[in-house]
Design an enzyme around this catalytic site. Sequence first.
Site, PDB file in Angstrom:
ATOM      1  N   PRO A  31       0.852  -1.210   0.000  1.00 50.71           N
ATOM      2  CA  PRO A  31       0.000   0.000   0.000  1.00 50.71           C
ATOM      3  C   PRO A  31       0.880   1.250   0.000  1.00 50.71           C
ATOM      4  CG  PRO A  31       0.047  -1.000   2.190  1.00 50.71           C
ATOM      5  CD  PRO A  31       0.822  -1.914   1.290  1.00 50.71           C
ATOM      6  N   ASP A  40       5.981   2.616   2.039  1.00 50.63           N
ATOM      7  CA  ASP A  40       5.221   1.406   2.331  1.00 50.63           C
ATOM      8  C   ASP A  40       4.424   1.681   3.604  1.00 50.63           C
ATOM      9  OD1 ASP A  40       4.232  -1.057   3.054  1.00 50.63           O
ATOM     10  OD2 ASP A  40       6.108  -2.151   2.706  1.00 50.63           O
ATOM     11  N   HIS A  41       3.102   1.879   3.448  1.00 51.97           N
ATOM     12  CA  HIS A  41       2.286   2.307   4.587  1.00 51.97           C
ATOM     13  C   HIS A  41       2.098   1.204   5.621  1.00 51.97           C
ATOM     14  CE1 HIS A  41       0.223   5.393   6.534  1.00 51.97           C
ATOM     15  NE2 HIS A  41      -0.742   5.683   5.675  1.00 51.97           N
ATOM     16  N   ARG A  42       2.461  -0.032   5.297  1.00 46.45           N
ATOM     17  CA  ARG A  42       2.412  -1.102   6.295  1.00 46.45           C
ATOM     18  C   ARG A  42       3.480  -0.893   7.367  1.00 46.45           C
ATOM     19  NH1 ARG A  42       3.343  -6.086   2.383  1.00 46.45           N
ATOM     20  NH2 ARG A  42       5.079  -4.678   1.915  1.00 46.45           N
ATOM     21  N   ILE A  67       5.604   2.262   7.441  1.00 44.10           N
ATOM     22  CA  ILE A  67       5.954   3.672   7.671  1.00 44.10           C
ATOM     23  C   ILE A  67       4.681   4.495   7.755  1.00 44.10           C
ATOM     24  CG2 ILE A  67       7.211   5.663   6.765  1.00 44.10           C
ATOM     25  CD1 ILE A  67       9.010   3.659   5.245  1.00 44.10           C
TER      26      ILE A  67
END
Length: 451
Positions: free
Chosen positions: A249, A423-425, A427
């Site tokens: 994501p 990477d929103h998982r 960060i």
Amino acid sequence: MSIEIKMPALSPTMEEGTLAKWLVKEGDTVKSGDLLAEIETDKATMEFEAVDEGVIGKITVPEGTDNVKVGTVIAVMAGEGEDVSAAAAPAPTPAPASTPLPPGEGQGAPAPRGEGEREKTATPTPAPSPVAADAAPPSPGGRGEERIKASPLARRLAAEKGVDLASLSGSGPNGRIVKADLEGAKPGTAPAAQPAATTPTPSAPAPAAAPAEHKPVWWDESIPHEEEKLSNIRKTIARRLTESKQTIPHIYLTLDIRLDALLKLRGELNKALEPRGVKLSVNDLLIKALGVALIQTPKCNVTYTGDKLVKYSRADVSVAVSTPTGLITPIIRDAANVSVSSISTQMKDLAGRAKEGKLQPQEYQGGTASLSNMGMFGIKQFEAVINPPQGMIMAIGAGEKRPYVIDDSLQIATIMSATGSFDHRAIDGADGAQLMKTFKELVEAPMGMIA
């Protein structure tokens, strides 16, 4: 005895490759270190060196062959004192009563296989688990001889001289023991031969996942066109970018950065470095800035693995380089702590060899974050795709003269837009914003990153 030359794994991710070109022909004499072939891997075209001495007896896989599995016999070489014609002769078909070889062993180049090939190649009647014919007995201390990397010629010479291969250090690829390593080795140290006994059945390897089938894509064949076969590099790019966009994501953060101070510093440094023949680019300084920003913002220098977060204490910056065969990302190791002159020298060397397809795997595999600069093409802003397993990539746009507020007054300044993909998982948006802020501060006050 004849020596089988097998398709090598030239990178950790390589499962198959294209035998692009043979550099030897049948009847040629080769020695350790001679170039045998050019092999197109999933990343680059690399040269394959010989690790043994002998005469090429037979080439079993012609040049230009695609999808050659790692471990496939691509040629047979006659060893010392062996008749070349004997080495080139096909191996005799084993009698039905003999123990069958495992599927793929000793069969030369296998045909392209799909799911279920193991069932097709297995013997029709039940039989004991197959055992490789050349499996070596275990040596004292529980270390199996099969775990020692050594060429067939080195194994034969060691057996003749009575030298324990476990006592030697290999100088070949990946620590493989070759003939030269046996020179000066003391004989009489080999372990006593074990009597023939029931060989333990090796555990069956887990079946490899079948590659996803490509769905047919409709296109208008009535339009004048030509078709170009995809290279292994292009296939890898397509696979990895699809994987990135489908599984990671992305969150995108963009800000404008004033370049005037950096451009001034670059001019001063280039004048000082001119006697050394070094000329810094803006990109060299941006690589340095990203490396320092990652160290100052450690929450963005990470990799998400699914069940844990890997936090790096060093910033290795992968830099996107366009080549005739596709994009590749050579790495500047420890970018935060090396000098900008070293970064410049390394990048010129890496980019040059990348375009020639001569990078080594360790020079482009890894990295903790990436930088992609399209400013030289006049691109104002873009959003780059994260290079897994990294956690972020910085996209750099063109520097251009724009109206900009400086000290509460509207002035003209050189401005570039930078976009971070995170990477929103792993960060959070606030942490990504902190890295972007730090990067902007370093570029706008560049003395802080080189002091």
